[in-house]
Design an enzyme around this catalytic site. Structure first.
Site, mmCIF file in Angstrom:
data_model
loop_
_atom_site.group_PDB
_atom_site.id
_atom_site.type_symbol
_atom_site.label_atom_id
_atom_site.label_comp_id
_atom_site.label_asym_id
_atom_site.label_seq_id
_atom_site.Cartn_x
_atom_site.Cartn_y
_atom_site.Cartn_z
ATOM 1 N N LYS A 298 0.918 -1.185 0.073
ATOM 2 C CA LYS A 298 0.154 -0.033 0.042
ATOM 3 C C LYS A 298 0.791 1.235 -0.368
ATOM 4 O O LYS A 298 2.143 1.204 0.309
ATOM 5 C CB LYS A 298 -1.083 -0.169 1.090
ATOM 6 C CG LYS A 298 -0.209 -0.007 2.577
ATOM 7 C CD LYS A 298 -1.006 -0.606 3.653
ATOM 8 C CE LYS A 298 -0.562 -0.613 5.015
ATOM 9 N NZ LYS A 298 -1.015 -1.319 6.048
ATOM 10 N N TYR B 49 16.904 29.607 8.820
ATOM 11 C CA TYR B 49 15.911 30.563 9.353
ATOM 12 C C TYR B 49 15.943 30.719 10.908
ATOM 13 O O TYR B 49 16.266 29.553 11.498
ATOM 14 C CB TYR B 49 14.641 29.780 9.108
ATOM 15 C CG TYR B 49 14.224 29.929 7.534
ATOM 16 C CD1 TYR B 49 14.096 31.158 6.998
ATOM 17 C CD2 TYR B 49 14.073 29.003 6.751
ATOM 18 C CE1 TYR B 49 13.558 31.236 5.782
ATOM 19 C CE2 TYR B 49 13.709 28.876 5.232
ATOM 20 C CZ TYR B 49 13.595 30.268 4.924
ATOM 21 O OH TYR B 49 13.086 30.217 3.348
ATOM 22 N N MET C 236 12.813 24.099 3.161
ATOM 23 C CA MET C 236 11.977 23.371 2.291
ATOM 24 C C MET C 236 12.827 22.464 1.274
ATOM 25 O O MET C 236 12.552 21.459 1.026
ATOM 26 C CB MET C 236 10.924 24.281 1.465
ATOM 27 C CG MET C 236 9.770 23.236 0.496
ATOM 28 S SD MET C 236 8.965 24.447 -0.199
ATOM 29 C CE MET C 236 7.908 25.317 0.982
#
Ligand SMILES: *Cc1c(COP(=O)(O)O)cnc(C)c1O
Length: 363
Positions: free
Chosen positions: A36, A258, A306
């Site tokens: 799955k 950051y 990101m």
């Protein structure tokens, strides 16, 4: 080969070995494979045929549409059974017929639906501890009390799912096995030929042997210890790598990333890697994860962003260059450990690896 994209290297021979290891743990049972969520993120199109090549003939996915993709991936193996764990619903039932998918029936509604519109055998799922999906013991009893509810229904397997198999010393496991055996014995008055299946990966590593006809490992096939720690008998299958994009030398006190979450305590060399939470590399690894690079364990410094993650490469044995690949998890960095540092389990880490991560298959 250098790459500027993160990559996941999938060792298909190791996958086949893990299938054989799972089979050897229950020599009398058939070993199925749970594929799955795109084979736990590894890529069903390559993983499913490799497992079929290793001898697997029973595959499990969660949804009918996953079964359709799987059927295509298994085009060279038309004798494979495909079982759909979440079962049919009124909108997808035709998919089951068209692609010869076998549903798991989890509720009285699904039983009624399959009796009215289904064709062929189904699995019946009894919930024996999870309280998640499957017939409750009371519902199973209602079937015994009223045989018209199951008239014409063909059940190939009775299944249940362990709730505590990640903890092999828990007495709950044997209690659950007993509850399942009892329910299955009773239900066989309705379905005399039904086989039984309880073990997923965790079940295969419990300290007692159970009598079942079909097992359903997923995570163990992908090399991950079902107890959330590495299992020595399983081979590493998935290795996540990220390229070095830039190297810089920091003075003491210079911040990284950051919010300047990390500051160099002393002059430090760092490498910026091409991977971030946009690829499924967890942001929770900010300031606490590590990678393997230049022959050393290099800590993640600052916030994971990101697309980018910075690591301290001061301890490297050999100086990495732009394009050198850091191992984010794999043979030197256990995925179970990285998952734990990120506050999760290896399952979630694998399935969250996104489409930007280039998959490479080792034959
Ligand atoms: C996901 C799943 C499995 C496989 O579990 P692993 O822990 O990955 O081995 C087996 N059976 C059912 C019902 C599942 O939902």
């Amino acid at each position: 080969m250098k790459t500027y994209r993160p990559r996941l290297i999938i060792d298909l021979p190791a996958l086949a070995r893990n299938y054989q290891t799972a089979q050897a743990r229950r020599p009398k049972a058939e070993t199925g494979a749970v594929v799955k969520a795109n084979a736990y993120g590894l890529g069903i199109a390559a993983v499913a045929p490799a497992l079929a090549e290793a001898g697997c003939r029973s595959f499990f996915t969660a949804y009918g549409f996953e079964g359709v993709t799987l059927r295509k991936s298994l085009a060279a193996f038309p004798d494979c059974q495909i079982y759909i764990l979440n079962g049919p619903d009124p909108d997808t039932i035709n998919t089951f017929h068209k692609h010869t998918l076998t549903p798991t029936l989890n509720t009285l509604e699904q039983i009624a639906l399959w009796r009215e519109q289904g064709r062929g055998p189904a699995i019946l799922h009894i919930d024996t501890a999870m309280n998640r999906l499957g017939l409750s013991t009371e519902e199973a009893r209602s079937l015994l009390a009223d045989p018209t509810l199951t008239e014409g229904l063909e059940i190939s397997h009775l299944i249940s799912h362990y709730a505590n198999s990640a903890n092999p010393t828990s007495p709950a496991n044997e209690i659950q096995w007993a509850a399942f055996t009892k329910a299955a014995t009773q239900l066989r008055t309705l379905f005399p030929r039904a086989a039984q299946s309880l073990s997923a990966s965790g079940g295969l590593f419990l300290p007692f042997i159970t009598n079942e006809h079909l097992t359903r490992p997923g995570i163990a096939l992908y090399g991950i210890g079902p107890q959330d720690i590495p299992e020595p008998s399983l081979k590493n299958v998935a290795t996540l790598k990220a390229p070095v994009l830039q190297i810089r030398h920091l003075h003491a006190g210079q911040p990284v990333g950051y919010s300047g979450l990390w500051r160099a305590p002393a002059p430090t060399t760092i490498a910026t890697l091409g991977i971030g939470y946009g690829d499924g590399y967890p942001r929770h690894l900010s300031n606490c994860g590590h990678v393997w690079l230049g022959g050393a364990r290099c800590p993640v410094v600052g916030n994971v962003s990101m697309d980018l993650t910075c690591v301290d490469i001061s301890a490297c044995q050999t100086q990495p260059e732009v394009g050198t690949l850091a191992e984010c998890f794999g043979p030197h960095v256990s995925v179970e450990k990285i998952a734990a540092l990120a506050g999760t389990i290896a399952y979630e880490l694998l399935v969250n690896l996104g489409p930007r991560v280039h998959r490479f298959y080792q034959e």
